[in-house]
Scaffold this motif. Structure first.
Motif, PDB file in Angstrom:
ATOM      1  N   UNK A 176       0.823  -1.217   0.000  1.00  0.00           N
ATOM      2  CA  UNK A 176       0.000   0.000   0.000  1.00  0.00           C
ATOM      3  C   UNK A 176       0.860   1.272   0.000  1.00  0.00           C
ATOM      4  N   UNK A 177       0.296   2.294  -0.619  1.00  0.00           N
ATOM      5  CA  UNK A 177       0.942   3.607  -0.667  1.00  0.00           C
ATOM      6  C   UNK A 177      -0.053   4.607  -0.089  1.00  0.00           C
ATOM      7  N   UNK A 178       0.361   5.352   0.926  1.00  0.00           N
ATOM      8  CA  UNK A 178      -0.528   6.354   1.528  1.00  0.00           C
ATOM      9  C   UNK A 178      -0.251   7.700   0.852  1.00  0.00           C
ATOM     10  N   UNK A 179      -1.313   8.306   0.330  1.00  0.00           N
ATOM     11  CA  UNK A 179      -1.113   9.423  -0.590  1.00  0.00           C
ATOM     12  C   UNK A 179      -2.250  10.445  -0.470  1.00  0.00           C
ATOM     13  N   UNK A 180      -1.915  11.749  -0.468  1.00  0.00           N
ATOM     14  CA  UNK A 180      -2.989  12.751  -0.411  1.00  0.00           C
ATOM     15  C   UNK A 180      -3.812  12.781  -1.704  1.00  0.00           C
ATOM     16  N   UNK A 181      -5.083  13.125  -1.600  1.00  0.00           N
ATOM     17  CA  UNK A 181      -5.935  13.204  -2.793  1.00  0.00           C
ATOM     18  C   UNK A 181      -5.423  14.260  -3.772  1.00  0.00           C
ATOM     19  N   UNK A 182      -4.601  15.191  -3.268  1.00  0.00           N
ATOM     20  CA  UNK A 182      -4.090  16.269  -4.124  1.00  0.00           C
ATOM     21  C   UNK A 182      -2.896  15.842  -4.975  1.00  0.00           C
ATOM     22  N   UNK A 183      -2.339  14.642  -4.721  1.00  0.00           N
ATOM     23  CA  UNK A 183      -1.157  14.206  -5.487  1.00  0.00           C
ATOM     24  C   UNK A 183      -1.538  13.989  -6.947  1.00  0.00           C
ATOM     25  N   UNK A 184      -0.571  14.090  -7.820  1.00  0.00           N
ATOM     26  CA  UNK A 184      -0.834  14.026  -9.268  1.00  0.00           C
ATOM     27  C   UNK A 184      -1.351  12.638  -9.702  1.00  0.00           C
ATOM     28  N   UNK A 222       0.896  -3.054   5.758  1.00  0.00           N
ATOM     29  CA  UNK A 222       1.170  -3.247   4.329  1.00  0.00           C
ATOM     30  C   UNK A 222       1.728  -1.989   3.652  1.00  0.00           C
ATOM     31  N   UNK A 223       1.785  -0.869   4.399  1.00  0.00           N
ATOM     32  CA  UNK A 223       2.273   0.369   3.759  1.00  0.00           C
ATOM     33  C   UNK A 223       3.772   0.265   3.480  1.00  0.00           C
ATOM     34  N   UNK A 224       4.157   0.572   2.235  1.00  0.00           N
ATOM     35  CA  UNK A 224       5.588   0.610   1.911  1.00  0.00           C
ATOM     36  C   UNK A 224       6.066   2.031   1.626  1.00  0.00           C
ATOM     37  N   UNK A 225       5.117   2.919   1.322  1.00  0.00           N
ATOM     38  CA  UNK A 225       5.504   4.264   0.885  1.00  0.00           C
ATOM     39  C   UNK A 225       4.468   5.308   1.299  1.00  0.00           C
ATOM     40  N   UNK A 226       4.985   6.476   1.694  1.00  0.00           N
ATOM     41  CA  UNK A 226       4.130   7.634   1.977  1.00  0.00           C
ATOM     42  C   UNK A 226       4.535   8.723   0.980  1.00  0.00           C
ATOM     43  N   UNK A 227       3.531   9.438   0.437  1.00  0.00           N
ATOM     44  CA  UNK A 227       3.815  10.432  -0.603  1.00  0.00           C
ATOM     45  C   UNK A 227       3.390  11.838  -0.154  1.00  0.00           C
ATOM     46  N   UNK A 228       4.197  12.831  -0.523  1.00  0.00           N
ATOM     47  CA  UNK A 228       3.819  14.232  -0.340  1.00  0.00           C
ATOM     48  C   UNK A 228       4.226  15.016  -1.583  1.00  0.00           C
ATOM     49  N   UNK A 229       3.664  16.216  -1.758  1.00  0.00           N
ATOM     50  CA  UNK A 229       3.991  17.017  -2.949  1.00  0.00           C
ATOM     51  C   UNK A 229       4.671  18.322  -2.559  1.00  0.00           C
ATOM     52  N   UNK A 230       5.587  18.775  -3.418  1.00  0.00           N
ATOM     53  CA  UNK A 230       6.290  20.045  -3.181  1.00  0.00           C
ATOM     54  C   UNK A 230       6.432  20.814  -4.491  1.00  0.00           C
ATOM     55  N   UNK A 231       5.436  21.581  -4.876  1.00  0.00           N
ATOM     56  CA  UNK A 231       4.109  21.662  -4.273  1.00  0.00           C
ATOM     57  C   UNK A 231       3.136  20.782  -5.059  1.00  0.00           C
ATOM     58  N   UNK A 232       1.888  20.741  -4.566  1.00  0.00           N
ATOM     59  CA  UNK A 232       0.832  20.020  -5.270  1.00  0.00           C
ATOM     60  C   UNK A 232       0.423  20.818  -6.504  1.00  0.00           C
ATOM     61  N   UNK A 233      -0.058  20.113  -7.521  1.00  0.00           N
ATOM     62  CA  UNK A 233      -0.541  20.824  -8.717  1.00  0.00           C
ATOM     63  C   UNK A 233      -1.785  21.664  -8.402  1.00  0.00           C
ATOM     64  N   UNK A 234      -2.830  21.088  -7.753  1.00  0.00           N
ATOM     65  CA  UNK A 234      -4.106  21.822  -7.697  1.00  0.00           C
ATOM     66  C   UNK A 234      -4.031  23.189  -6.999  1.00  0.00           C
ATOM     67  N   UNK A 235      -3.419  23.256  -5.812  1.00  0.00           N
ATOM     68  CA  UNK A 235      -3.398  24.556  -5.107  1.00  0.00           C
ATOM     69  C   UNK A 235      -1.977  25.091  -4.902  1.00  0.00           C
ATOM     70  N   UNK A 236      -0.974  24.340  -5.357  1.00  0.00           N
ATOM     71  CA  UNK A 236       0.402  24.833  -5.255  1.00  0.00           C
ATOM     72  C   UNK A 236       0.924  24.929  -3.832  1.00  0.00           C
TER      73      UNK A 236
END
Ligand code: PLP
Length: 436
Positions: free
Chosen positions: A123-131, A168-182
């Motif tokens: 599993x990958x835990x990821x914000x809804x804002x990720x690409x 089961x999580x192997x990866x956590x994701x974040x954005x710098x910055x996110x596309x939608x709101x930057x």
């Protein structure tokens, strides 16, 4: 269409192609706000010359083209430096953000097979804002994405991340910055959660990777996001966005070589010979690699600082003007990408009104908003854009009829509770593109 019986002259062929491009996006006049990152004709000229010189070279075999190998190694060295990767950092060039993200997830999946053998599906835990490239990669790779919401500031909700983490999580994701709101997610907190569990943390800096380092050097406040943050294990950063290089060039960088190993693919028993491939593609065009090396050296630190300053001045003027027009910017944009909406008029109708006057603004959903991605090339067009935006908002508030456009469609799609109908619509759209 069939091949012409006889070949045509280069002039005839190109004239026909230029006619075909007559209705293409007018990015040179600042009329579009994504897709092309315009840093000026001089940058384009250098990029084009280098691209042309290495047009036929193929980085598939680094022994055959030591020039490309050198360019790639030096670009990656430079990238690792900008990202504060240290001596152990290692990465590769890819064709774009999507491939870099695909490689980060492939690496995480294969790392998980070794270090979390019970995690299936991983599993990958990821914000809804990720690409959406993450969604695509997970779909291709058989990974399960656990989506978490963002908070009122549009940054990932950390409590939701904690709840979403599992064995089961192997990866956590974040954005710098996110596309939608930057906005930049809270990378130190995300990376800490990953580190505490001994799992990986990827930062998607496809947009910010070649902009934020220069913003920081200009003395602007930039939230921590790169390898200086303990626990960050990989970063995707696109040269073909704010690196201003030719389309088809991105970097994926890992904290160390051992992690990067999981990205590679080898086949030892192919009758065609021993085959090793670091990334997704087989043949790799030399043009984008050569153009990237050329632009990085042409601009240098001074050039990137100048372009970052110009872009931020334009962005600040735009944000100020958007607010002055009675519109609302979402969250606190970290750099030159932002979204805005309206509380007293229909934002999609405003986008349609802007379309009618030639300014193409991207529409977003959840929540409905307009999106601007600012390049240095937009600087001369800030005033006319804002003037038209203010006028259009004023006309709509005064009860002017909405020009016929996409507002109704966007509005309807956004409200469709059954997202499978929206999927069907998108699938049908892609299917229809090749129909005359
Ligand atoms: C934050 C982010 N990540 C990844 C990508 C994907 O990049 P590409 O279109 O080069 O594949 C984008 C594209 O806009 C992006 O904004």
């Amino acid at each position: 269409m069939q091949l012409p019986e006889k070949g045509q002259s280069p002039d005839e062929v190109l004239a026909e192609m230029q006619r075909a491009a007559e209705k293409d996006a007018d990015w040179r006049s600042g009329k579009t706000w994504s897709l092309v990152y315009n840093a000026g004709e001089d940058v384009i000229a250098v990029s084009r010359r280098a691209y042309d010189a290495f047009f036929s070279s193929n980085a598939l075999n680094p022994m055959a083209f030591p020039s490309l190998r050198r360019f790639e190694t030096e670009i990656l060295d430079l990238a690792s430096g900008l990202l504060h990767g240290g001596r152990e950092a290692a990465g590769n060039l890819t064709t774009g953000g999507t491939e870099s993200i695909l490689m980060a997830l492939k690496t995480a999946r294969d790392w998980g097979r070794v270090h979390r053998p019970g995690a299936s599906p991983a599993e990958v835990v990821i914000p809804v804002s990720a690409h959406p490239a993450f969604d695509k990669a997970a779909h291709y790779l058989g990974l399960k994405l656990i989506y978490v919401p963002v908070g009122p500031d549009y940054r990932v909700d950390l409590d939701a991340v904690k709840d979403a983490l599992s064995e089961r999580t192997v990866l956590v994701v974040g954005s710098a910055p996110s596309f939608p709101q930057g906005v930049i997610d809270d990378i130190p907190a995300l990376a800490k959660l990953a580190e505490e569990r001994g799992i990986l943390c990827h930062v998607d800096a496809c947009v910010g990777g070649y902009f934020l380092p220069f913003l920081e050097r200009l003395g602007e406040p930039v939230a921590p996001w790169d390898f200086r943050v303990p626990g960050v294990t990989s970063i995707s950063a696109d040269l073909h966005k704010y690196g201003y290089t030719a389309r088809g060039c991105s970097t994926i960088v890992y904290r160390d070589r051992a992690l990067r190993r999981h990205q590679f693919h080898v086949q030892t028993d192919w009758p065609g010979g021993l085959y090793g491939s670091p990334t997704m593609t087989g043949s790799r065009p030399g043009g984008p690699i050569a153009a990237a090396w050329a632009v990085l050296h042409y601009l240098g630190e001074e050039g990137y600082l100048r372009l970052a300053r110009t872009t931020m001045e334009a962005t600040r003027a735009l944000i100020g003007g958007v607010r002055a027009a009675g519109l609302r910017v979402l969250g606190k944009p970290a750099m030159s990408v932002f979204a805005f909406t309206a509380d007293d008029l229909e934002i999609y109708a405003l986008c349609d009104a802007m379309d009618a006057s030639g300014w193409k603004i991207d529409r977003q959903q959840l929540p409905p908003s307009a999106h601007l991605m600012v390049s240095p090339g937009h600087a001369p067009f800030v005033v006319p854009f804002l003037s038209e935006l203010g006028d259009a908002a004023h006309r709509l508030r005064g009860g002017a009829a909405t020009p016929s456009g996409s507002a109704a469609m966007y509005g309807a799609l956004a409200q469709m509770g059954d997202r499978s109908m929206v999927s069907e619509f998108l699938l049908g759209f892609m299917d229809s593109l090749d129909q005359k």
